[in-house]
Design a protein around this motif. Structure first.
Motif, mmCIF file in Angstrom:
data_model
loop_
_atom_site.group_PDB
_atom_site.id
_atom_site.type_symbol
_atom_site.label_atom_id
_atom_site.label_comp_id
_atom_site.label_asym_id
_atom_site.label_seq_id
_atom_site.Cartn_x
_atom_site.Cartn_y
_atom_site.Cartn_z
ATOM 1 N N GLY A 280 64.687 31.462 27.194
ATOM 2 C CA GLY A 280 64.709 30.455 26.387
ATOM 3 C C GLY A 280 63.479 29.707 26.309
ATOM 4 N N GLN A 425 57.112 21.803 26.481
ATOM 5 C CA GLN A 425 57.309 22.657 27.685
ATOM 6 C C GLN A 425 56.155 22.979 28.527
ATOM 7 N N ASP A 433 66.636 21.079 28.856
ATOM 8 C CA ASP A 433 67.991 21.285 28.050
ATOM 9 C C ASP A 433 67.811 21.161 26.527
ATOM 10 N N GLU A 436 65.790 23.633 24.890
ATOM 11 C CA GLU A 436 66.537 24.779 24.494
ATOM 12 C C GLU A 436 67.669 24.583 23.475
#
Ligand code: M6R
Length: 617
Positions: A280, A425, A433, A436
């Motif tokens: 992910g 990131q 979350d 993702e």
């Protein structure tokens, strides 16, 4: 602006050059011309207007030649687009011919100097000085060394230029010089090519050589020699072009633009390909900026022009929301003239499809001088902007030939989202979350765009019914505002209509005075989920313009029944997160502008007065 082709080898240079020009016509179509060498003479033909006029002239007066050849398709800067000002330009003895892309800024002084020594000028162009200077320098070199003459000429020129020249004294040689304007070499077997864009020679070879700034290249059938302006050999970067000639064909469509709109799902998928790892996380290895570099960023400035600027405006919403880094967006042509505040902690993102827009390139250079880090988002591999940037994220839209940006815009958006998510990131922001989830949504965008394309027939009908309208207004809020701006730009450039976009909240501050009975107003409605305040406000705006007689064309999420009562025409798009909505909301606008322009009989691939990449300021 302007397309240039050069060829040396065993094939008919005339054929290769004219075929190459056909693939570069998107760069300018005010005139076209060729020069080929043969039987100790220079044979030239040139015509105002599109390449078809040159082809017609060549059929009427065929020109022969076994030697090298050069060609040019023009977007006029100095001098009207007529036969005389068309390139190539020759010296008074007709021994050298030159084609040029760019602007020679000191041409007036050079022209006076050359007239003083007896040169007769016949055109109004800046380019003609290069032909006379080259001839003078060539005479100094005993008519033998065209490359040395070119190097000497370049040292005298100011401005931006790619020059390509041939001389009767060396019929198996093409010499070119590059400063700021694009030029790439194609290496063949026993033949070599030169062009503004690989599209011109992709049918013959996919092996390309990048030329750097202030370099001169000598092309013979069996050799490519590159030097700086002092004649010192320089190392060049060779690369393989990863698309083939069919990518730059119409593939059964009447216009490239129609094909490029349909290619959008694939283009987005290709841009996302390989960026999302199984766990992910995002990997953007090619971009060259390290996570440490990105962690130290305190401010982001996005610079771009036209459609790319609209992509930047949308990126601002996503980046600020996901990364909480202040982000400014500015048209590149204004940027460096206002003394912007930049430092080592500033990340400048330069968005350019072509990688050659002069305004953006100059802004990139300025930003680097101020020590900012520059990250390019670009579609054309090896072009100048990514080469001069600290990092690059390539979009993989494939060649876009239609002058109006379509698939490259959607892929720029995809690239901007990737950068925003990647920044979040690497900076360890606490919403893994959410990242993702957005990544997963991004991966579904190709199929959403496919769905929009499957349902746009009513948009085509609507566009045909509005072919006689004088004005269309566009309204949006939040990310819908830049989408509205993009819709208006598409309509202006393709249909030559007055089209203007407003932030819907600004309406009552003036623009609402424009509304009159029957005026088409296109409104981009945000998703009713999540940011529902924004949604409800725009529903009020729709009612306000409708109450004053506007014909409302509403682009809204499928199932959003709240807008139906106020929509004269309702265009439904798939439900996606608000920040990603521009990807789906733009498509009906592209189709609308394209169809309306076609209904007016316009050439959507080559709209009047425009060129695909603007390589002069
Ligand atoms: O190649 P670039 O993205 O730098 O080009 C920027 C603009 O010239 C370009 O987007 C132009 O506005 C298009 N014709 C829009 O369709």
């Amino acid at each position: 602006m302007c397309g240039i082709v050069g060829y040396v080898g065993p094939q008919s240079a005339l054929q290769v050059v004219v075929d190459g020009l056909a693939r570069l016509e998107y760069r300018g179509y005010d005139s076209a011309g060729v020069a080929v060498l043969g039987e100790g003479a220079l044979h030239t033909e040139k015509r105002a207007g599109k390449l078809a006029n040159l082809r017609g002239a060549l059929e009427e007066h065929p020109i022969a030649g076994e030697g090298a050849g050069i060609g040019h398709t023009r977007w006029a800067t100095h001098g009207a687009p007529n036969d005389v000002n068309a390139h190539p330009h020759v010296d008074n003895d007709e021994r050298v011919a030159v084609v040029h892309n760019g602007i020679i800024e000191n041409f007036a002084a050079l022209r006076l100097e050359l007239e003083d020594v007896g040169c007769k000028f016949i055109s109004e162009t800046d380019t003609e000085v290069a032909a006379h200077l080259l001839s003078t320098e060539l005479a100094r070199h005993g008519d033998k060394d065209l490359a040395a003459a070119m190097r000497a000429v370049c040292k005298r020129l100011e401005g931006a230029f790619t020059l390509v020249a041939v001389s009767v004294d060396d019929p198996d040689l093409v010499v070119a010089a590059r400063r700021n304007s694009p030029l790439v070499v194609g290496r063949g077997q026993g033949e070599n090519f030169l062009a503004s864009d690989v599209a011109a020679f992709i049918a013959h070879t996919r092996e390309a050589v990048e030329l750097g700034q202030d370099q001169v290249v000598e092309l013979r059938p069996d050799s490519v020699r590159v030097t700086d302006y002092d004649g010192n050999p320089v190392e060049v970067n060779e690369y393989h072009v990863d698309w083939d000639a069919s990518a730059a064909e119409k593939g059964g469509y009447d216009y490239f633009m129609l094909k490029e709109i349909v290619e959008q799902p694939r283009a987005i998928a290709d841009t996302l390909l390989g960026r999302l790892s199984v766990d992910g996380a995002l990997t953007l290895d090619e971009m060259r900026l390290s996570p440490e570099d990105l962690r130290s960023v305190e401010k982001i400035v996005i610079i771009a022009c036209g459609t790319s600027y609209h992509a930047g405006l949308i990126a601002k919403y996503a980046i600020e929301h996901w990364c909480r880094i202040p982000c400014e967006v500015e048209v590149a042509s204004e940027f460096r003239y206002r003394d912007p505040i930049l430092d080592r902690q500033t990340l400048v993102i330069a968005i350019s499809q072509s990688g050659e827009s002069m305004d953006t390139l100059m802004a990139v250079r300025y930003a680097r001088e101020q020590r900012a880090k520059v990250l390019a988002i670009c579609n054309v591999n090896g072009s100048t902007i990514p080469r001069e940037s600290d990092g690059v994220l390539y979009t993989h839209a494939g060649p876009e030939v239609g002058v109006a940006a379509t698939k490259t815009f959607l892929t720029q958006l995809a690239a901007c989202y990737l950068i925003g998510l990647y920044l979040a990131q690497v900076r360890g922001l606490k919403f893994g979350d959410e990242i993702e989830a957005v990544i997963a949504q991004l991966a579904t965008m190709p199929e959403h765009v496919e769905k929009v394309l499957d349902t746009v027939e009513p948009v085509r009908e609507l566009a045909r019914s509005l072919a006689d309208a004088d004005t269309v207004l566009f309204l949006g809020r939040h990310v819908g505002y830049p989408v509205a701006m993009e819709g208006a730009l598409k309509l202006k450039e393709l249909a030559y209509m007055h089209a203007e976009a407003f932030a819907a909240g600004e309406l009552k501050h003036g623009p609402i005075a424009l509304i009159e009975e029957g005026l088409p107003v296109v409104v981009v409605v945000p998703s009713p989920q999540g940011r529902s305040v924004l949604h409800d406000k725009i529903v009020s705006n729709i009612q306000e313009v409708r109450a004053r007689g506007a014909r409302t064309i509403v682009i809204a999420e499928a199932g959003d029944e709240s807008v139906r009562p106020y929509s004269d025409v309702l265009i439904e798009i798939p439900a996606v997160p608000t920040l990603l909505q521009p990807i789906v909301a733009t498509v009906p606008m592209q189709v609308f502008a394209c169809e309306l322009a076609l209904a007016k009989g316009n050439d959507v691939d080559q709209p009047r007065n425009l060129a695909k990449s603007v390589t002069v300021e």
